[in-house]
Write an enzyme that holds these catalytic residues in place. Sequence first.
Site, PDB file in Angstrom:
ATOM      1  N   CYS A  16      50.589  48.885  59.963  1.00  0.00           N
ATOM      2  CA  CYS A  16      51.948  49.339  59.664  1.00  0.00           C
ATOM      3  C   CYS A  16      52.388  49.475  58.406  1.00  0.00           C
ATOM      4  O   CYS A  16      53.475  49.398  57.924  1.00  0.00           O
ATOM      5  CB  CYS A  16      53.085  48.696  60.612  1.00  0.00           C
ATOM      6  SG  CYS A  16      52.220  48.753  62.424  1.00  0.00           S
ATOM      7  N   CYS A  30      55.471  46.357  70.085  1.00  0.00           N
ATOM      8  CA  CYS A  30      54.658  45.432  69.648  1.00  0.00           C
ATOM      9  C   CYS A  30      55.409  44.428  68.490  1.00  0.00           C
ATOM     10  O   CYS A  30      54.877  43.342  68.891  1.00  0.00           O
ATOM     11  CB  CYS A  30      53.659  46.361  68.540  1.00  0.00           C
ATOM     12  SG  CYS A  30      52.248  45.488  67.833  1.00  0.00           S
ATOM     13  N   CYS A  31      56.197  44.862  67.855  1.00  0.00           N
ATOM     14  CA  CYS A  31      56.973  43.726  67.260  1.00  0.00           C
ATOM     15  C   CYS A  31      57.718  42.616  68.058  1.00  0.00           C
ATOM     16  O   CYS A  31      57.644  41.601  67.582  1.00  0.00           O
ATOM     17  CB  CYS A  31      57.884  44.542  66.161  1.00  0.00           C
ATOM     18  SG  CYS A  31      57.130  45.406  64.801  1.00  0.00           S
ATOM     19  N   CYS A  61      61.254  45.005  61.728  1.00  0.00           N
ATOM     20  CA  CYS A  61      60.582  44.504  62.887  1.00  0.00           C
ATOM     21  C   CYS A  61      61.442  44.106  63.843  1.00  0.00           C
ATOM     22  O   CYS A  61      60.892  43.935  65.181  1.00  0.00           O
ATOM     23  CB  CYS A  61      59.500  43.615  62.398  1.00  0.00           C
ATOM     24  SG  CYS A  61      60.324  41.968  61.684  1.00  0.00           S
ATOM     25  N   CYS A  75      52.148  43.807  58.496  1.00  0.00           N
ATOM     26  CA  CYS A  75      50.910  43.918  59.477  1.00  0.00           C
ATOM     27  C   CYS A  75      50.054  45.173  58.842  1.00  0.00           C
ATOM     28  O   CYS A  75      50.624  46.135  58.521  1.00  0.00           O
ATOM     29  CB  CYS A  75      51.169  44.270  61.067  1.00  0.00           C
ATOM     30  SG  CYS A  75      51.943  42.859  61.678  1.00  0.00           S
TER      31      CYS A  75
END
Length: 249
Positions: A211, A127-128, A234, A208
């Site tokens: 997180c 995702c990062c 990240c 985010c």
Amino acid sequence: MNRWSEAAESLVRGDAEIAALAALAETADTRDFLTAVLGGRYAGRTALVTSFGAESAILLHMVAGIDRGAPVIFLETGKLFPETLAYRDLLIERLGLGDVRSVKPDWGALLAADPAGDLWRRDPDSCCRLRKVEPLERALQGFAVWINGRKRYQTEERSRLPLAERVEGRIKLNPLAHWSAEDVERYFAEHRLPRHPLEVRGYRSIGCEPCTTPTSSDEDARAGRWRGSEKTECGIHFDGNRIVRSQSA
Ligand code: SF4
């Protein structure tokens, strides 16, 4: 790390330019250092990368005072707190920032890999990579230097952060690396900078929304990031000093 150790380390590695930048960043006033960078040989090829997080206003304020047209890169991941977007807009207006580039993920790639928007839960490294690492790499094309606001006091991993480094062919500057938490507080107070709206709710490091959690005063400021997992960065910063493109960031 003592005053000259980064510079000496860079010289041993044969990188005199990095050594000179690290020495200048260590000895000069931070704003003077940034003035030299933004107006020197890398003028027009230097970008500030910011999260518009809890301490971002410091470098934004300095850069705006030097050159309001300097490029500022902001990774708009699609998962940020609405308060962060509002804070971005407030600081743009308050500081008169003229070239803030809100960089978004490649939506085609995101749609393929994260159609339900829950990749952060299943595979936060991927995702990062999709929402931060790859967009940053695209945004930095054409830039020789990038500036960011990491500090040594933030975490154990960042405790040896150099003031200047060369990463994948670019110069990466960490001009606040040697600042203390007290320096940060002093700068906010002296310049009457607005705080991130989530700070009063205990968020001392803000990324985010899925997180990020608040932290207590006896924790590291970044303890609320990816809480409960071993992930601490990240991927745009790895080991305190490298971008790793191939790694799941
Ligand atoms: Fe995804 Fe979380 Fe990384 Fe943001 S911080 S890009 S939501 S895993």
